[in-house]
Write a protein that holds these residues in place. Structure first.
Motif, mmCIF file in Angstrom:
data_model
loop_
_atom_site.group_PDB
_atom_site.id
_atom_site.type_symbol
_atom_site.label_atom_id
_atom_site.label_comp_id
_atom_site.label_asym_id
_atom_site.label_seq_id
_atom_site.Cartn_x
_atom_site.Cartn_y
_atom_site.Cartn_z
ATOM 1 N N THR A 154 0.823 -1.207 0.000
ATOM 2 C CA THR A 154 0.000 0.000 0.000
ATOM 3 C C THR A 154 0.859 1.261 0.000
ATOM 4 O O THR A 154 0.421 2.310 -0.453
ATOM 5 C CB THR A 154 -0.944 0.021 1.219
ATOM 6 O OG1 THR A 154 -0.177 -0.162 2.424
ATOM 7 C CG2 THR A 154 -1.974 -1.084 1.126
ATOM 8 N N GLU A 157 1.167 2.188 -3.384
ATOM 9 C CA GLU A 157 -0.068 2.811 -3.874
ATOM 10 C C GLU A 157 -0.057 4.311 -3.590
ATOM 11 O O GLU A 157 -0.473 5.122 -4.425
ATOM 12 C CB GLU A 157 -1.274 2.156 -3.200
ATOM 13 C CG GLU A 157 -2.611 2.704 -3.654
ATOM 14 C CD GLU A 157 -3.774 2.056 -2.937
ATOM 15 O OE1 GLU A 157 -4.907 2.562 -3.088
ATOM 16 O OE2 GLU A 157 -3.567 1.055 -2.211
ATOM 17 N N VAL A 191 -3.198 -4.152 -5.844
ATOM 18 C CA VAL A 191 -2.191 -4.315 -4.798
ATOM 19 C C VAL A 191 -2.308 -5.735 -4.253
ATOM 20 O O VAL A 191 -3.367 -6.122 -3.757
ATOM 21 C CB VAL A 191 -2.383 -3.298 -3.658
ATOM 22 C CG1 VAL A 191 -1.276 -3.453 -2.616
ATOM 23 C CG2 VAL A 191 -2.399 -1.877 -4.206
#
Length: 392
Positions: A154, A157, A191
Motif C-alpha cells: 500500500t 499505492e 495491490v
C-alpha cells in the motif's frame, strides 16, 4: 478464462538478482493458462553505470529457454524495432517490470509504439530506494504512458497516487472497475503481496544437513541477514542488537554483497568484539548456494530503515522460516505479527533484541512454521495469476 496472448518484459536468467528470479517465476505461472512471450535484454545496464558483473551462469534453475533477448536499453533504434515487433504480435497485454528510472527512456519509447492500452507495469518500486534528482519526473513521464499497475504494498499505492492525482475514474483498483458501466477507467491498479519463492529449494536440505554444510552446531541459535548490504537495510542496528545478545549464544550470519561502506561494518564488528558472534559471507550468492543459508537458520532478520516490499521475506517463507521485520513500507503487510514473525519499530535496537529473545525463549519455531504454511495461498503464484487476469 480463455487463453490470452501476453508479452512479459524484464530481466531473466542469466541476469542476477531478485527481479530476474521474480520475472522467471511469473512467466512460469502465467504460461500455465496463457500464451506468453518472454522478452528480455540484450543489454540491461551500460558498464559505465553498473560495473559489477550483471550475469550469473552458474545455476540455470530459473532459466526460461524460450526467452528472446532483444532489448538494448540504451539504443533507441533497437527499442523502436522491438516495440514494432511486439505490436505486430497483437498481444492482449504487455507486462513490464519497473524498478528504476534508468529504464524510463526505453519504456517511454515502448509505450508509444505498443500503445498504452496494452501495457501494465509491475512496480517493484515506484521510486528507487536511493533517491536522486529528477527520479519522480522520470517515473511520472514513463508510468503515465501505461494503463495498469501491479503493486506489492500500500506504500507503493501512495507513491503511485502522487504521480496520478486521484480523480473519479482515473486511478482505480481492478475490483473497483466492475461497476457495470461498460467502461474501463483510464488507469487501473491492483495491490497484492509479493509471491513466495519456493524455487530455491533445489536439494530440499533439512536444517541438520544445511548446518553440516556450513559447519554450524545443531544447537547453535542462528540468525540470517541476507542480500545486498545497503545503508537503508539497517544492518548497523542489528549489529548493535548483537552486542546486547552476546550472552544468549546467538550467531548472526551476514550473507551478501557489500557496497563502498564495507569497512565501516567490519570496524563496528571489531569495536563491539563481535568476531565470534557474527559470520560474514561476502559476495553475490549464486542461486544454487542460497538454500543452505535459509535452511540452516532459525530466524531471518530484516532491520530495514525503509522499504517497499522485500523478496527476502518471501524466500524465507519458501523455506518456512519466520522473520523479524521493521514497520516500514510493505513489510508489516506480509508478516502477521506474533504468528509468522515479529514486526518491530524501525531503528530501534532494543525492539530487535526483545523480539529475537522472545522467539527463542518461547520456542516459537513450530508454531510460526505452521502459520506460514496456513498462509501459503495468499502468497502463491496462482493467486498472482488471478490478479493479473483482472486487468484483462
Amino acid at each position: 478464462m480463455e487463453r490470452k496472448k501476453l508479452v512479459l518484459i524484464g530481466p531473466v536468467y542469466p541476469y542476477k538478482g531478485g527481479i530476474s528470479h521474480y520475472t522467471s517465476l511469473m512467466y512460469r505461472a502465467l504460461s500455465k493458462k496463457h500464451d506468453v512471450t518472454m522478452v528480455s535484454y540484450k543489454m540491461q545496464y551500460p558498464k559505465l553505470l553498473f560495473r559489477k558483473e550483471q550475469k550469473d551462469y552458474q545455476n540455470d534453475s530459473f532459466r526460461i529457454k524460450e526467452t528472446e533477448y532483444l532489448i538494448h536499453t540504451a539504443n533507441p533504434f533497437n527499442i523502436a524495432r522491438v516495440g514494432a515487433y511486439i505490436r505486430r504480435m497483437k498481444p492482449d497485454m504487455v507486462l513490464i517490470q519497473w524498478w528504476h528510472p534508468y529504464f524510463a527512456p526505453c519504456y517511454w519509447i515502448l509505450n508509444h509504439i505498443i500503445g498504452r492500452e496494452k501495457i501494465v507495469y509491475v512496480c517493484h518500486n515506484v521510486f528507487p530506494h536511493e533517491r536522486f534528482p529528477l527520479d519522480k519526473l522520470l517515473t511520472k513521464w514513463v508510468l503515465r504512458g501505461g494503463r495498469g499497475f501491479l503493486l506489492h504494498a500500500t506504500e507503493e499505492e501512495k507513491e503511485l497516487s502522487s504521480i496520478f492525482p486521484r480523480k473519479r475514474g482515473e486511478l482505480l483498483a481492478v475490483d473497483e472497475t466492475q461497476n457495470g458501466l461498460g467502461e474501463r477507467p483510464k488507469y487501473q491498479m491492483a495491490v497484492t503481496p509479493h509471491p513466495t519463492y519456493h524455487a530455491f529449494r533445489l536439494k530440499n536440505l533439512s536444517k541438520a544437513q544445511a548446518r553440516e554444510c556450513l559447519e554450524v552446531d545443531e544447537k547453535q541459535r542462528m540468525l540470517l541477514f541476507f542480500g545486498f548490504v545497503r545503508e537503508y537495510k539497517g544492518l548497523r542496528y542489528l549489529l548493535e542488537a548483537m552486542g546486547k545478545l552476546q550472552k544468549q549464544d546467538i550467531q548472526l550470519w551476514v550473507v551478501g554483497d557489500f557496497g563502498d561502506d564495507r569497512e565501516s561494518y567490519i570496524s563496528m564488528i571489531k569495536e563491539k568484539e563481535l568476531d565470534g558472534a557474527v559470520r560474514i559471507v561476502e559476495g553475490y550468492v549464486p542461486d544454487d548456494e542460497v538454500e543452505k543459508y535459509f535452511a540452516a537458520c532459525d530466524l531471518v532478520v530484516l532491520p530495514y530503515l525503509s522499504a517497499t516490499q522485500s523478496g527476502i521475506v518471501q524466500i524465507a517463507y519458501g523455506f518456512e522460516k519466520p522473520v523479524v521485520v521493521t514497520d516500514v513500507g510493505g513489510l508489516p503487510e506480509v508478516v502477521t505479527n506474533g504468528k509468522t514473525g515479529y514486526v518491530v519499530k524501525s531503528a530501534d535496537t532494543n525492539a530487535l533484541v526483545s523480539a529475537i529473545i522472545k522467539y527463542f525463549e518461547e520456542d516459537k519455531e513450530k508454531e510460526f512454521t505452521e502459520n506460514i504454511r496456513k498462509e501459503s495461498y495468499r502468497f502463491s503464484w496462482e493467486r498472482m495469476s488471478e490478479v493479473i487476469e483482472g486487468f484483462l
